[in-house]
Write a protein that holds these residues in place. Structure first.
Motif, PDB file in Angstrom:
ATOM      1  N   TYR A   1      25.837  66.523 -16.690  1.00 33.36           N
ATOM      2  CA  TYR A   1      26.575  67.104 -17.808  1.00 33.36           C
ATOM      3  C   TYR A   1      27.305  66.005 -18.575  1.00 33.36           C
ATOM      4  N   TYR A   2      27.609  64.889 -17.877  1.00 34.76           N
ATOM      5  CA  TYR A   2      28.394  63.799 -18.468  1.00 34.76           C
ATOM      6  C   TYR A   2      27.542  62.575 -18.801  1.00 34.76           C
ATOM      7  N   VAL A   3      26.485  62.354 -18.050  1.00 29.65           N
ATOM      8  CA  VAL A   3      25.607  61.204 -18.288  1.00 29.65           C
ATOM      9  C   VAL A   3      24.160  61.656 -18.159  1.00 29.65           C
ATOM     10  N   ALA A   4      23.306  61.091 -19.006  1.00 25.50           N
ATOM     11  CA  ALA A   4      21.896  61.494 -18.975  1.00 25.50           C
ATOM     12  C   ALA A   4      21.122  60.777 -17.882  1.00 25.50           C
ATOM     13  N   LYS A   5      21.553  59.567 -17.547  1.00 23.39           N
ATOM     14  CA  LYS A   5      20.830  58.767 -16.556  1.00 23.39           C
ATOM     15  C   LYS A   5      21.774  57.701 -15.993  1.00 23.39           C
ATOM     16  N   LYS A   6      21.303  57.014 -14.955  1.00 22.76           N
ATOM     17  CA  LYS A   6      22.137  55.999 -14.308  1.00 22.76           C
ATOM     18  C   LYS A   6      22.512  54.885 -15.274  1.00 22.76           C
ATOM     19  N   ASP A   7      21.623  54.545 -16.192  1.00 21.53           N
ATOM     20  CA  ASP A   7      21.920  53.500 -17.164  1.00 21.53           C
ATOM     21  C   ASP A   7      23.173  53.824 -17.967  1.00 21.53           C
ATOM     22  N   ASP A   8      23.397  55.105 -18.240  1.00 17.43           N
ATOM     23  CA  ASP A   8      24.601  55.498 -18.965  1.00 17.43           C
ATOM     24  C   ASP A   8      25.852  55.180 -18.157  1.00 17.43           C
TER      25      ASP A   8
ATOM     26  N   SER B   1      35.422  64.815 -15.169  1.00 20.97           N
ATOM     27  CA  SER B   1      35.478  64.316 -16.543  1.00 20.97           C
ATOM     28  C   SER B   1      34.650  63.041 -16.554  1.00 20.97           C
ATOM     29  N   LEU B   2      34.279  62.598 -17.735  1.00 19.69           N
ATOM     30  CA  LEU B   2      33.503  61.359 -17.816  1.00 19.69           C
ATOM     31  C   LEU B   2      34.300  60.201 -17.233  1.00 19.69           C
ATOM     32  N   ASP B   3      35.588  60.133 -17.522  1.00 22.81           N
ATOM     33  CA  ASP B   3      36.410  59.041 -16.993  1.00 22.81           C
ATOM     34  C   ASP B   3      36.456  59.075 -15.473  1.00 22.81           C
ATOM     35  N   ARG B   4      36.589  60.272 -14.900  1.00 25.16           N
ATOM     36  CA  ARG B   4      36.627  60.367 -13.431  1.00 25.16           C
ATOM     37  C   ARG B   4      35.304  59.939 -12.821  1.00 25.16           C
ATOM     38  N   VAL B   5      34.210  60.312 -13.451  1.00 24.09           N
ATOM     39  CA  VAL B   5      32.885  59.898 -12.970  1.00 24.09           C
ATOM     40  C   VAL B   5      32.764  58.374 -13.011  1.00 24.09           C
ATOM     41  N   LEU B   6      33.173  57.768 -14.115  1.00 20.09           N
ATOM     42  CA  LEU B   6      33.040  56.314 -14.266  1.00 20.09           C
ATOM     43  C   LEU B   6      33.980  55.568 -13.331  1.00 20.09           C
ATOM     44  N   GLN B   7      35.194  56.071 -13.141  1.00 22.26           N
ATOM     45  CA  GLN B   7      36.122  55.403 -12.222  1.00 22.26           C
ATOM     46  C   GLN B   7      35.590  55.449 -10.790  1.00 22.26           C
ATOM     47  N   ALA B   8      34.984  56.568 -10.412  1.00 22.31           N
ATOM     48  CA  ALA B   8      34.379  56.660  -9.081  1.00 22.31           C
ATOM     49  C   ALA B   8      33.209  55.693  -8.957  1.00 22.31           C
ATOM     50  N   ALA B   9      32.441  55.545 -10.028  1.00 19.71           N
ATOM     51  CA  ALA B   9      31.313  54.606 -10.021  1.00 19.71           C
ATOM     52  C   ALA B   9      31.807  53.175  -9.876  1.00 19.71           C
ATOM     53  N   ILE B  10      32.899  52.838 -10.547  1.00 22.65           N
ATOM     54  CA  ILE B  10      33.482  51.495 -10.404  1.00 22.65           C
ATOM     55  C   ILE B  10      33.905  51.259  -8.959  1.00 22.65           C
ATOM     56  N   GLY B  11      34.513  52.268  -8.342  1.00 20.70           N
ATOM     57  CA  GLY B  11      34.913  52.131  -6.946  1.00 20.70           C
ATOM     58  C   GLY B  11      33.743  51.857  -6.025  1.00 20.70           C
ATOM     59  N   LEU B  12      32.645  52.558  -6.236  1.00 23.43           N
ATOM     60  CA  LEU B  12      31.447  52.322  -5.422  1.00 23.43           C
ATOM     61  C   LEU B  12      30.899  50.922  -5.648  1.00 23.43           C
ATOM     62  N   ALA B  13      30.820  50.504  -6.908  1.00 27.29           N
ATOM     63  CA  ALA B  13      30.291  49.178  -7.217  1.00 27.29           C
ATOM     64  C   ALA B  13      31.188  48.080  -6.661  1.00 27.29           C
ATOM     65  N   ASP B  14      32.492  48.273  -6.716  1.00 29.78           N
ATOM     66  CA  ASP B  14      33.422  47.286  -6.162  1.00 29.78           C
ATOM     67  C   ASP B  14      33.232  47.131  -4.654  1.00 29.78           C
ATOM     68  N   GLN B  15      32.954  48.237  -3.986  1.00 33.46           N
ATOM     69  CA  GLN B  15      32.820  48.205  -2.530  1.00 33.46           C
ATOM     70  C   GLN B  15      31.486  47.624  -2.076  1.00 33.46           C
ATOM     71  N   GLY B  16      30.405  47.993  -2.749  1.00 30.66           N
ATOM     72  CA  GLY B  16      29.090  47.599  -2.246  1.00 30.66           C
ATOM     73  C   GLY B  16      28.153  46.997  -3.257  1.00 30.66           C
ATOM     74  N   GLY B  17      28.646  46.673  -4.446  1.00 36.08           N
ATOM     75  CA  GLY B  17      27.767  46.117  -5.464  1.00 36.08           C
ATOM     76  C   GLY B  17      26.981  47.201  -6.180  1.00 36.08           C
TER      77      GLY B  17
END
Length: 223
Positions: free
Chosen positions: A54-61, A16-32
């Motif tokens: 399917y959930y985001v068009a690019k990394k900026d999203d 889901s979009l939320d799961r994708v974003l939460q995983a992205a937050i986890g990565l950013a928290d760990q390594g910037g």
């Protein structure tokens, strides 16, 4: 010999979009933010990188989305209570959130990423100051003083954050090499810095209260 059940394909991870974003937050928290890529994000989620599009068009999203989620956690300066207390709670909340997600500071400072959650936070603080009686000019100055303290203090703390034990060792080594007779106030400052860090005191709240007390005096001067 493999049975029929052994040959069944593994179920695909539910995205889901939320799961994708939460995983992205986890990565950013760990390594910037530099550690965040579509490939690494797909690995964490256990999917192919193409599935993310399917959930985001690019990394900026993704960057926009994680910024909205993090800033959305900040407490706004709500009505129904005294302005100074409301602004103080909101500032402390923002500082705490940014300490937890320090990568968000750089995104928040980008004019290109003035996202809805950020605008709601700004609107809340600006409106609370105006309704308290500050003029438009005073509100502008007060907002920037508060915003720079929140973001600047977070960047300073993150930049100097090496852990209490390591900080104590570094300060002790610094004091041993410091010619104290030449720098007595610097030596005193280093010792005090160690004591405050060990006690868990917050220099952020000290600076925040200086700003708020000054704003309170400005407002009283208009009455």
């Amino acid at each position: 010999m493999a049975t029929e059940s052994d040959l069944k394909p593994m179920p695909r991870p539910i995205l889901s979009l939320d799961r994708v974003l939460q995983a992205a937050i986890g990565l950013a928290d760990q390594g910037g933010l530099e550690s965040l890529s579509m490939r690494k994000l797909a690995q964490v989620l256990g999917v192919e990188a193409m599935s993310l599009y399917y959930y985001v068009a690019k990394k900026d999203d993704i960057l926009d989305g994680i910024l909205d989620l993090v800033v959305g956690e900040m407490e706004t300066a709500a009505d129904g209570t005294e302005w100074k207390a409301a602004v103080r709670r909101s500032a402390i909340s923002a500082h705490h959130i940014l300490e937890t997600h320090p990568w968000a500071c750089s995104l928040m400072m980008s004019p290109a990423r003035l996202r809805p959650a950020r605008m709601r936070y700004m609107e809340s603080l600006l409106g609370r100051l105006r309704r308290a009686g500050f003029s438009a000019e005073q509100t502008d100055l007060a907002y920037h003083a508060l915003d720079s303290h929140i973001i600047g203090s977070t960047l300073w703390e993150v930049g100097y954050s090496v852990g209490l034990e390591a900080a104590g060792d570094m300060a002790a080594a610094f004091l041993r090499s410091l010619p104290i007779h030449e720098y007595p106030w610097l030596a005193e400052h280093a010792k005090q810095h160690m004591a405050i860090a060990q006690a868990g005191s917050s220099s952020f709240e000290f600076g925040l209260d200086l700003i708020l007390d000054g704003l309170e005096r400005i407002l009283a001067g208009r009455d």
